[in-house]
Scaffold this motif. Structure first.
Motif, PDB file in Angstrom:
ATOM      1  N   PRO A 109       0.830  -1.210   0.000  1.00 26.43           N
ATOM      2  CA  PRO A 109       0.000   0.000   0.000  1.00 26.43           C
ATOM      3  C   PRO A 109       0.861   1.256   0.000  1.00 26.43           C
ATOM      4  CG  PRO A 109       0.038  -0.994   2.183  1.00 26.43           C
ATOM      5  CD  PRO A 109       0.767  -1.944   1.270  1.00 26.43           C
ATOM      6  N   THR A 110       0.562   2.156  -0.886  1.00 29.40           N
ATOM      7  CA  THR A 110       1.299   3.409  -0.979  1.00 29.40           C
ATOM      8  C   THR A 110       0.597   4.480  -0.156  1.00 29.40           C
ATOM      9  OG1 THR A 110       0.056   4.009  -2.962  1.00 29.40           O
ATOM     10  CG2 THR A 110       2.146   2.850  -3.276  1.00 29.40           C
ATOM     11  N   ASP A 111       1.336   5.503   0.172  1.00 28.90           N
ATOM     12  CA  ASP A 111       0.756   6.610   0.925  1.00 28.90           C
ATOM     13  C   ASP A 111      -0.306   7.297   0.070  1.00 28.90           C
ATOM     14  OD1 ASP A 111       0.750   9.589   2.004  1.00 28.90           O
ATOM     15  OD2 ASP A 111       1.623   8.319   3.557  1.00 28.90           O
ATOM     16  N   PRO A 112      -1.473   7.560   0.625  1.00 33.66           N
ATOM     17  CA  PRO A 112      -2.538   8.164  -0.193  1.00 33.66           C
ATOM     18  C   PRO A 112      -2.144   9.491  -0.820  1.00 33.66           C
ATOM     19  CG  PRO A 112      -3.416   7.354   1.878  1.00 33.66           C
ATOM     20  CD  PRO A 112      -1.931   7.263   1.980  1.00 33.66           C
ATOM     21  N   THR A 113      -1.295  10.240  -0.146  1.00 38.33           N
ATOM     22  CA  THR A 113      -0.920  11.542  -0.692  1.00 38.33           C
ATOM     23  C   THR A 113      -0.044  11.419  -1.931  1.00 38.33           C
ATOM     24  OG1 THR A 113       0.959  11.605   0.846  1.00 38.33           O
ATOM     25  CG2 THR A 113      -1.091  12.628   1.559  1.00 38.33           C
ATOM     26  N   GLU A 114       0.524  10.236  -2.186  1.00 36.60           N
ATOM     27  CA  GLU A 114       1.330  10.031  -3.386  1.00 36.60           C
ATOM     28  C   GLU A 114       0.476   9.730  -4.612  1.00 36.60           C
ATOM     29  OE1 GLU A 114       4.158   7.019  -2.593  1.00 36.60           O
ATOM     30  OE2 GLU A 114       5.140   8.090  -0.945  1.00 36.60           O
ATOM     31  N   ARG A 115      -0.784   9.439  -4.420  1.00 37.87           N
ATOM     32  CA  ARG A 115      -1.668   9.170  -5.546  1.00 37.87           C
ATOM     33  C   ARG A 115      -2.058  10.485  -6.223  1.00 37.87           C
ATOM     34  NH1 ARG A 115      -5.829   5.384  -2.077  1.00 37.87           N
ATOM     35  NH2 ARG A 115      -4.234   4.018  -1.154  1.00 37.87           N
ATOM     36  N   PRO A 116      -2.226  10.451  -7.525  1.00 41.50           N
ATOM     37  CA  PRO A 116      -2.596  11.698  -8.217  1.00 41.50           C
ATOM     38  C   PRO A 116      -4.010  12.133  -7.860  1.00 41.50           C
ATOM     39  CG  PRO A 116      -2.594   9.842  -9.740  1.00 41.50           C
ATOM     40  CD  PRO A 116      -2.028   9.333  -8.457  1.00 41.50           C
ATOM     41  N   TYR A 117      -4.132  13.373  -7.451  1.00 39.62           N
ATOM     42  CA  TYR A 117      -5.419  13.994  -7.122  1.00 39.62           C
ATOM     43  C   TYR A 117      -6.182  13.160  -6.087  1.00 39.62           C
ATOM     44  CZ  TYR A 117      -4.376  16.794 -11.222  1.00 39.62           C
ATOM     45  OH  TYR A 117      -3.773  17.631 -12.124  1.00 39.62           O
ATOM     46  N   PHE A 118      -5.517  12.891  -4.996  1.00 34.45           N
ATOM     47  CA  PHE A 118      -6.128  12.069  -3.946  1.00 34.45           C
ATOM     48  C   PHE A 118      -7.299  12.792  -3.280  1.00 34.45           C
ATOM     49  CE2 PHE A 118      -6.166  11.190   0.680  1.00 34.45           C
ATOM     50  CZ  PHE A 118      -6.658   9.905   0.642  1.00 34.45           C
ATOM     51  N   PHE A 119      -7.180  14.098  -3.083  1.00 29.07           N
ATOM     52  CA  PHE A 119      -8.211  14.855  -2.375  1.00 29.07           C
ATOM     53  C   PHE A 119      -9.314  15.371  -3.293  1.00 29.07           C
ATOM     54  CE2 PHE A 119      -4.436  15.366   0.336  1.00 29.07           C
ATOM     55  CZ  PHE A 119      -4.953  14.934   1.543  1.00 29.07           C
ATOM     56  N   TYR A 120      -9.278  15.002  -4.575  1.00 32.11           N
ATOM     57  CA  TYR A 120     -10.269  15.550  -5.502  1.00 32.11           C
ATOM     58  C   TYR A 120     -11.653  14.978  -5.196  1.00 32.11           C
ATOM     59  CZ  TYR A 120     -12.839  16.465  -9.794  1.00 32.11           C
ATOM     60  OH  TYR A 120     -13.790  16.868 -10.698  1.00 32.11           O
ATOM     61  N   GLY A 121     -12.588  15.862  -4.860  1.00 36.14           N
ATOM     62  CA  GLY A 121     -13.970  15.462  -4.618  1.00 36.14           C
ATOM     63  C   GLY A 121     -14.146  14.481  -3.480  1.00 36.14           C
TER      64      GLY A 121
ATOM     65  N   TYR B  90      -9.332   9.407   7.571  1.00 38.85           N
ATOM     66  CA  TYR B  90      -9.317   8.008   8.008  1.00 38.85           C
ATOM     67  C   TYR B  90      -8.378   7.172   7.138  1.00 38.85           C
ATOM     68  CZ  TYR B  90     -12.954   7.862  11.611  1.00 38.85           C
ATOM     69  OH  TYR B  90     -13.663   8.005  12.778  1.00 38.85           O
ATOM     70  N   GLU B  91      -8.420   7.372   5.836  1.00 38.74           N
ATOM     71  CA  GLU B  91      -7.589   6.581   4.930  1.00 38.74           C
ATOM     72  C   GLU B  91      -6.108   6.851   5.152  1.00 38.74           C
ATOM     73  OE1 GLU B  91      -7.388   5.501   0.143  1.00 38.74           O
ATOM     74  OE2 GLU B  91      -8.922   6.860   0.951  1.00 38.74           O
ATOM     75  N   ILE B  92      -5.755   8.094   5.377  1.00 36.93           N
ATOM     76  CA  ILE B  92      -4.349   8.433   5.622  1.00 36.93           C
ATOM     77  C   ILE B  92      -3.855   7.787   6.909  1.00 36.93           C
ATOM     78  CG2 ILE B  92      -2.799  10.337   6.193  1.00 36.93           C
ATOM     79  CD1 ILE B  92      -4.390  12.069   4.260  1.00 36.93           C
ATOM     80  N   LEU B  93      -4.666   7.829   7.945  1.00 42.48           N
ATOM     81  CA  LEU B  93      -4.247   7.259   9.229  1.00 42.48           C
ATOM     82  C   LEU B  93      -4.164   5.737   9.171  1.00 42.48           C
ATOM     83  CD1 LEU B  93      -6.258   9.502  11.718  1.00 42.48           C
ATOM     84  CD2 LEU B  93      -3.866   9.697  11.048  1.00 42.48           C
ATOM     85  N   VAL B  94      -5.051   5.103   8.404  1.00 42.31           N
ATOM     86  CA  VAL B  94      -5.016   3.639   8.300  1.00 42.31           C
ATOM     87  C   VAL B  94      -3.768   3.181   7.558  1.00 42.31           C
ATOM     88  CG1 VAL B  94      -6.144   1.671   7.212  1.00 42.31           C
ATOM     89  CG2 VAL B  94      -7.487   3.284   8.541  1.00 42.31           C
ATOM     90  N   ILE B  95      -3.440   3.833   6.438  1.00 42.25           N
ATOM     91  CA  ILE B  95      -2.264   3.440   5.671  1.00 42.25           C
ATOM     92  C   ILE B  95      -0.990   3.689   6.473  1.00 42.25           C
ATOM     93  CG2 ILE B  95      -0.925   3.958   3.603  1.00 42.25           C
ATOM     94  CD1 ILE B  95      -3.396   2.320   3.054  1.00 42.25           C
ATOM     95  N   ARG B  96      -0.963   4.744   7.241  1.00 48.09           N
ATOM     96  CA  ARG B  96       0.216   5.051   8.057  1.00 48.09           C
ATOM     97  C   ARG B  96       0.230   4.308   9.390  1.00 48.09           C
ATOM     98  NH1 ARG B  96       1.142  11.597   7.198  1.00 48.09           N
ATOM     99  NH2 ARG B  96       1.437  11.504   4.935  1.00 48.09           N
ATOM    100  N   ARG B  97      -0.762   3.457   9.611  1.00 43.03           N
ATOM    101  CA  ARG B  97      -0.846   2.634  10.818  1.00 43.03           C
ATOM    102  C   ARG B  97      -0.833   3.489  12.083  1.00 43.03           C
ATOM    103  NH1 ARG B  97       3.036  -2.619   9.474  1.00 43.03           N
ATOM    104  NH2 ARG B  97       1.909  -3.270   7.581  1.00 43.03           N
ATOM    105  N   GLN B  98      -1.679   4.482  12.084  1.00 46.82           N
ATOM    106  CA  GLN B  98      -1.838   5.348  13.241  1.00 46.82           C
ATOM    107  C   GLN B  98      -3.228   5.153  13.838  1.00 46.82           C
ATOM    108  OE1 GLN B  98      -0.942   9.379  12.138  1.00 46.82           O
ATOM    109  NE2 GLN B  98       1.111   8.887  11.398  1.00 46.82           N
ATOM    110  N   ALA B  99      -3.389   5.623  15.044  1.00 46.06           N
ATOM    111  CA  ALA B  99      -4.672   5.479  15.733  1.00 46.06           C
ATOM    112  C   ALA B  99      -5.747   6.295  15.025  1.00 46.06           C
ATOM    113  CB  ALA B  99      -4.532   5.929  17.187  1.00 46.06           C
ATOM    114  N   PRO B 100      -6.983   5.815  15.006  1.00 47.23           N
ATOM    115  CA  PRO B 100      -8.056   6.564  14.341  1.00 47.23           C
ATOM    116  C   PRO B 100      -8.351   7.868  15.069  1.00 47.23           C
ATOM    117  CG  PRO B 100      -8.954   4.706  15.551  1.00 47.23           C
ATOM    118  CD  PRO B 100      -7.470   4.552  15.591  1.00 47.23           C
TER     119      PRO B 100
END
Length: 223
Positions: free
Chosen positions: A48-60, A68-78
């Motif tokens: 799994p790649t960091d969501p912020t590395e995906r193109p236009y992750f925050f679009y819409g 939630y998605e960023i914290l799950v991929i980075r294995r951090q507490a919700p």
């Protein structure tokens, strides 16, 4: 399940399903295991790649789901939301906490307050410029063109990830095949010398001919 069938009965649907599953599991254990299947722990997995590395992750995307998605991929507490109803102002105040970061937001509804708090938290985490780049303010005539550009970039990114994953699977399969070929027993030099020392009559089948002819002459002599 495939060509296998089983039936189960019981006082409830759950018990009937459980008994039928146990019967079909016993039939599955009797089947031979495939020999050319690579174990799952040897197969490469799609990292799994960091969501912020995906193109236009925050679009819409809703800020709450993005957080939630960023914290799950980075294995951090919700994130932790705490809501307080302000009776005098008829508004909802929410307090959001992620690790050591904390922010507050108010709105007329609980959903809106939660989204505003998540957006502020993303800004505090350093994603403000990226969110503005992914959701720019455009003219109505440019929205459709920008949307097509976003979908194209996202699809190209998915195809690239899939291509890299298939390449890793192919590389793993070739390494397993080469390892299996190396593990096969090769004839030693002494064995080859022993084979070379065998008379040519035996190798060509002459011994069988001599034995068969001798037996024939012996039978003739007896007669």
């Amino acid at each position: 399940m495939g060509d296998l069938h089983s039936y189960g009965s019981g006082r409830s649907t759950q018990r009937a399903k459980l008994r039928a599953a146990k019967k079909i599991l016993e039939d599955l254990k009797k089947l031979p295991l495939p020999m050319d299947v690579t174990p799952y722990w040897r197969k490469p997995r799609m990292q799994p790649t960091d969501p912020t590395e995906r193109p236009y992750f925050f679009y819409g995307k809703n800020p709450v789901s993005a957080l939630y998605e960023i914290l799950v991929i980075r294995r951090q507490a919700p994130p932790k939301f705490k809501f307080v109803l302000l009776n005098r102002e008829r508004r909802v105040e929410v307090t959001l906490k992620v690790k050591d970061l904390q922010c507050k937001a108010t709105a007329l509804s609980k959903k809106e307050a939660k989204a505003n708090a998540a957006e502020r938290m993303l800004w505090m985490m350093g994603f403000k410029k990226l969110m503005q780049m992914h959701n720019p303010s455009l003219d109505p005539s440019e929205v459709r063109l920008f949307q097509c550009h976003v979908y194209r970039e996202q699809n190209l990114y998915r195809l690239k990830i899939l291509h890299d994953f298939k390449a890793s699977l192919k590389a793993a399969a070739t390494t397993d095949q080469s390892a299996s070929e190396d593990s096969l027993e090769t004839p030693s030099s002494s064995h080859l010398q022993d084979v070379a020392s065998v008379p040519q009559t035996i190798m060509s089948g002459g011994l069988d001919n001599t034995v068969s002819s001798g037996s024939v002459t012996q039978d003739c002599n007896v007669k």
